[in-house]
Design a protein around this motif. Structure first.
Motif, PDB file in Angstrom:
ATOM      1  N   ALA A 211      50.594  -3.553 -18.083  1.00 15.06           N
ATOM      2  CA  ALA A 211      51.004  -3.247 -16.715  1.00 15.06           C
ATOM      3  C   ALA A 211      52.387  -2.603 -16.675  1.00 15.06           C
ATOM      4  O   ALA A 211      52.552  -1.473 -16.231  1.00 15.06           O
ATOM      5  CB  ALA A 211      50.984  -4.522 -15.874  1.00 15.06           C
ATOM      6  N   LYS A 212      53.385  -3.315 -17.183  1.00 14.66           N
ATOM      7  CA  LYS A 212      54.766  -2.849 -17.077  1.00 14.66           C
ATOM      8  C   LYS A 212      54.952  -1.469 -17.677  1.00 14.66           C
ATOM      9  O   LYS A 212      55.566  -0.580 -17.070  1.00 14.66           O
ATOM     10  CB  LYS A 212      55.708  -3.844 -17.756  1.00 14.66           C
TER      11      LYS A 212
ATOM     12  N   VAL B 182      47.093  -5.980  -6.946  1.00 15.54           N
ATOM     13  CA  VAL B 182      46.164  -7.061  -7.260  1.00 15.54           C
ATOM     14  C   VAL B 182      46.250  -7.368  -8.746  1.00 15.54           C
ATOM     15  O   VAL B 182      46.156  -6.458  -9.573  1.00 15.54           O
ATOM     16  CB  VAL B 182      44.709  -6.693  -6.887  1.00 15.54           C
ATOM     17  N   LEU B 183      46.450  -8.632  -9.085  1.00 12.91           N
ATOM     18  CA  LEU B 183      46.439  -9.101 -10.473  1.00 12.91           C
ATOM     19  C   LEU B 183      45.222 -10.006 -10.631  1.00 12.91           C
ATOM     20  O   LEU B 183      45.195 -11.123 -10.122  1.00 12.91           O
ATOM     21  CB  LEU B 183      47.734  -9.849 -10.798  1.00 12.91           C
TER      22      LEU B 183
ATOM     23  N   SER C  42      53.786  -8.848 -14.986  1.00 10.55           N
ATOM     24  CA  SER C  42      54.704  -8.991 -13.851  1.00 10.55           C
ATOM     25  C   SER C  42      55.486  -7.720 -13.587  1.00 10.55           C
ATOM     26  O   SER C  42      56.090  -7.574 -12.516  1.00 10.55           O
ATOM     27  CB  SER C  42      55.678 -10.149 -14.097  1.00 10.55           C
ATOM     28  N   GLY C  43      55.448  -6.791 -14.528  1.00 15.38           N
ATOM     29  CA  GLY C  43      56.167  -5.530 -14.360  1.00 15.38           C
ATOM     30  C   GLY C  43      55.631  -4.652 -13.254  1.00 15.38           C
ATOM     31  O   GLY C  43      56.263  -3.654 -12.896  1.00 15.38           O
ATOM     32  N   VAL C  44      54.471  -4.996 -12.693  1.00 12.62           N
ATOM     33  CA  VAL C  44      53.939  -4.205 -11.571  1.00 12.62           C
ATOM     34  C   VAL C  44      54.391  -4.752 -10.220  1.00 12.62           C
ATOM     35  O   VAL C  44      54.107  -4.148  -9.191  1.00 12.62           O
ATOM     36  CB  VAL C  44      52.396  -4.136 -11.590  1.00 12.62           C
TER      37      VAL C  44
ATOM     38  N   VAL D  91      45.641  -4.582 -11.640  1.00  8.52           N
ATOM     39  CA  VAL D  91      45.949  -4.864 -13.038  1.00  8.52           C
ATOM     40  C   VAL D  91      45.307  -6.205 -13.412  1.00  8.52           C
ATOM     41  O   VAL D  91      44.899  -6.974 -12.552  1.00  8.52           O
ATOM     42  CB  VAL D  91      47.470  -4.914 -13.289  1.00  8.52           C
ATOM     43  N   GLY D  92      45.253  -6.494 -14.715  1.00  8.62           N
ATOM     44  CA  GLY D  92      44.699  -7.766 -15.156  1.00  8.62           C
ATOM     45  C   GLY D  92      43.929  -7.622 -16.449  1.00  8.62           C
ATOM     46  O   GLY D  92      43.520  -6.521 -16.829  1.00  8.62           O
ATOM     47  N   THR D  93      43.710  -8.736 -17.130  1.00  8.68           N
ATOM     48  CA  THR D  93      42.989  -8.721 -18.399  1.00  8.68           C
ATOM     49  C   THR D  93      41.510  -8.445 -18.184  1.00  8.68           C
ATOM     50  O   THR D  93      40.902  -7.637 -18.875  1.00  8.68           O
ATOM     51  CB  THR D  93      43.177 -10.068 -19.134  1.00  8.68           C
TER      52      THR D  93
END
Length: 425
Positions: free
Chosen positions: A149-150, A163-164, A187-189, A45-47
C-alpha cells in the motif's frame, strides 16, 4: 502501433521486476499534468478481498446510475479488463492510445533521470490515471492496490475514501515478516481527514491502525465494531449507524464474501452521509446481491462440476476450504493445484489436503510459476499425482467436483482454456 505490439511492450516491462516506491509514478504523472488529481477515487487495499469488494461497490454504484471506472489486477480473461468502465474492459484501440501517450514519458524517465525504468505495473497504473483523469472521465474510480500500500504505484492520489479489506502474511519478502510489518505498510494509504473502512482480525495490527487514524484525524469504520454482520441461514443482516439491512443474500458463497460485501455497503453509506454520493438503498442491495467476480469460488462448469478459485495465500485458502466444506459437504473433491514463487505452498497445500479426496499438481506458462515437481514434493496426501498437461486433464475429468486453485494467474489460464472449449461447441 498495433495492439499486440503495444501489449508486448507492456509485458516486456516485467523483466524489471517489482520496485516499491512512488517517485517514478510521481515524475511521470507530473509530466502528464497530474491526471490523478481529476478523479473521484476510492482506494481499495488489503491482502485478500480487494477484487470482490471492488465488484460489490461498482455494481451498487452502477445500479444507482453512476458510471464507474475500475483498476484491478491481475486480469482473468483479457488484459484490457484491468482498466474497465461499468464492468466492460477498455477497447484495444483505447489501450493503444494510452500506450502511445505513456510510452514516450516512460522512455524520457529512463533517459533523463536516475530513477530507473518504470515497471509493468507502474506503466499500467499511469495509463489508468490518464484514461480516467483525462480521456474518459467517470463519476467514480475504484482503484485496487497492487502489492502492499504505502509504496504501491497506486498510492499517488488523494481518495475520497479508503477501504482496507484485510491484513495477512503475503509478499513477506517485500512487505515484512510479521503482521505488524505488513500493517505498517498498509497504513501508508491513510490520508488526513479521509475515512477508512476496514477489517482487521489481529489485535496488535488493529491498535496500530487506530493510532495512525488518530494521528491523521481520519474516521475509522471497523467491521465487528462499527459495522455489524449477523449471519442468518445463508443470508445476513447488516448494521451500521442507524442503517439496518435485513435478509441480504449474496450470489457468491462464503463468510468472507459477507465481510467483503459489508465493507462495500458501509463505504457507500459513509459517502452518502458525507453527501459525496446519492444512494437508493433498494438499488444498493440489488447491486450487492447480484454481484459475481471471476475466479472466486466460480462455477466454471456444471457437468462435470468445475470450481475455480484464485486463493494464493494462507488466509485465502482458509476461506476457500471453509466455504467448500460448508457448500459441498460429503462430496468427492479433486484438487488441481499450481502456484507461483514466493507463496507459502507448504501450508496452502496442507490446508487444501483436508478437503481433497485426491490432490493433483501441475504447472502453467508464467514467468514465476513453480515447476510441478517442486510442488509435488510438498504434497503429503495419500492420493496424489503430477499432471503434465492440465488442459487435457480438464477435458477428460469425470469425477464429482474438480477444484482448481493456487494462483489467480493459473485460474486466468484455466478460464481462458474453458472459454475456448465453450466457443468450439
Amino acid at each position: 502501433m498495433e495492439y499486440q505490439e503495444g501489449l508486448n511492450w507492456i509485458h516486456d516491462r516485467m523483466k524489471f521486476g517489482i520496485k516499491p516506491g512512488v517517485k517514478r509514478m510521481e515524475w511521470m504523472l507530473k509530466k502528464l499534468d497530474n491526471p490523478e488529481r481529476n478523479i473521484n477515487g476510492i482506494h481499495i487495499v488489503g491482502t485478500n478481498g480487494k477484487g470482490s469488494t471492488v465488484a460489490y461497490m461498482r455494481n451498487a454504484l452502477n445500479r444507482n446510475g453512476y458510471s464507474v471506472g475500475t483498476f484491478t489486477s491481475p486480469y482473468i480473461e483479457t488484459f484490457n479488463e484491468r482498466i474497465s468502465i461499468n464492468g466492460h474492459p477498455i477497447t484495444d484501440e483505447q489501450l493503444v492510445e494510452l500506450i502511445e501517450i505513456v510510452k514516450p514519458i516512460s522512455e524520457e524517465l529512463e533517459r533523463e533521470t536516475d530513477l530507473g525504468t518504470a515497471t509493468e505495473f507502474e506503466i499500467i497504473t499511469t495509463m489508468m490515471f490518464v484514461h480516467f483523469g483525462t480521456i474518459q472521465p467517470v463519476d467514480y474510480v475504484l482503484v485496487e492496490a497492487g502489492l502492499g500500500a504505502k509504496k504501491d504505484s497506486t498510492n499517488v492520489f488523494n481518495p475520497i475514501l479508503t477501504v482496507l479489506t484485510s491484513i495477512g502474511l503475503d509478499h513477506t519478502a517485500i512487505l515484512g515478516d510479521t503482521l505488524l510489518d505488513i500493517t505498517k505498510d498498509k497504513s501508508g494509504v491513510i490520508k488526513p481527514g479521509v475515512p477508512l473502512v476496514f477489517s482487521i482480525k489481529d489485535d496488535v495490527s488493529r491498535d496500530y491502525i487506530h493510532k495512525i487514524l488518530e494521528e491523521n484525524d481520519s474516521k475509522g469504520i471497523e467491521l465487528n465494531r462499527d459495522i455489524i454482520l449477523i449471519p442468518e441461514n445463508g443470508e445476513f443482516q447488516f448494521q451500521y449507524g442507524h442503517y439496518d439491512l435485513q435478509d441480504l443474500k449474496l450470489s457468491m458463497p462464503g463468510r468472507h464474501q459477507k465481510e467483503n460485501a459489508s465493507l462495500a455497503i458501509a463505504a457507500l453509506i459513509e459517502l452518502y452521509e458525507r453527501n459525496q454520493v446519492n444512494i437508493d438503498c433498494n438499488l444498493l442491495i440489488q447491486g450487492i446481491e447480484e454481484t459475481v467476480w471471476p475466479g472466486r469460488i466460480e462455477v466454471a462448469s456444471t457437468e462435470p462440476l468445475i470450481i475455480l478459485d484464485g486463493a494464493h495465500n494462507n488466509e485465502a485458502v482458509d476461506a476457500l476450504v471453509n466455504t467448500m466444506a460448508k457448500e459441498y459437504p460429503n462430496r468427492d473433491i479433486t484438487v488441481l493445484f499450481s502456484a507461483i514463487e514466493g507463496k507459502p505452498i507448504d501450508t496452502m497445500i496442507e490446508k487444501l489436503e483436508s478437503i481433497a479426496d485426491s490432490f493433483n499438481v501441475t504447472e502453467f506458462d508464467f514467468p514465476k510459476a513453480l515447476d510441478k515437481e517442486t510442488v509435488f514434493e510438498k504434497v503429503q496426501h495419500p492420493v496424489k499425482a503430477v499432471v503434465d498437461d492440465y488442459k487435457a486433464f480438464l477435458d477428460t475429468f469425470d469425477g464429482d467436483i474438480l477444484l482448481v486453485t493456487g494462483s489467480l494467474y493459473f485460474i486466468s489460464e484455466v478460464k481462458q482454456k474453458l472459454n475456448k472449449n465453450d466457443d468450439n461447441q
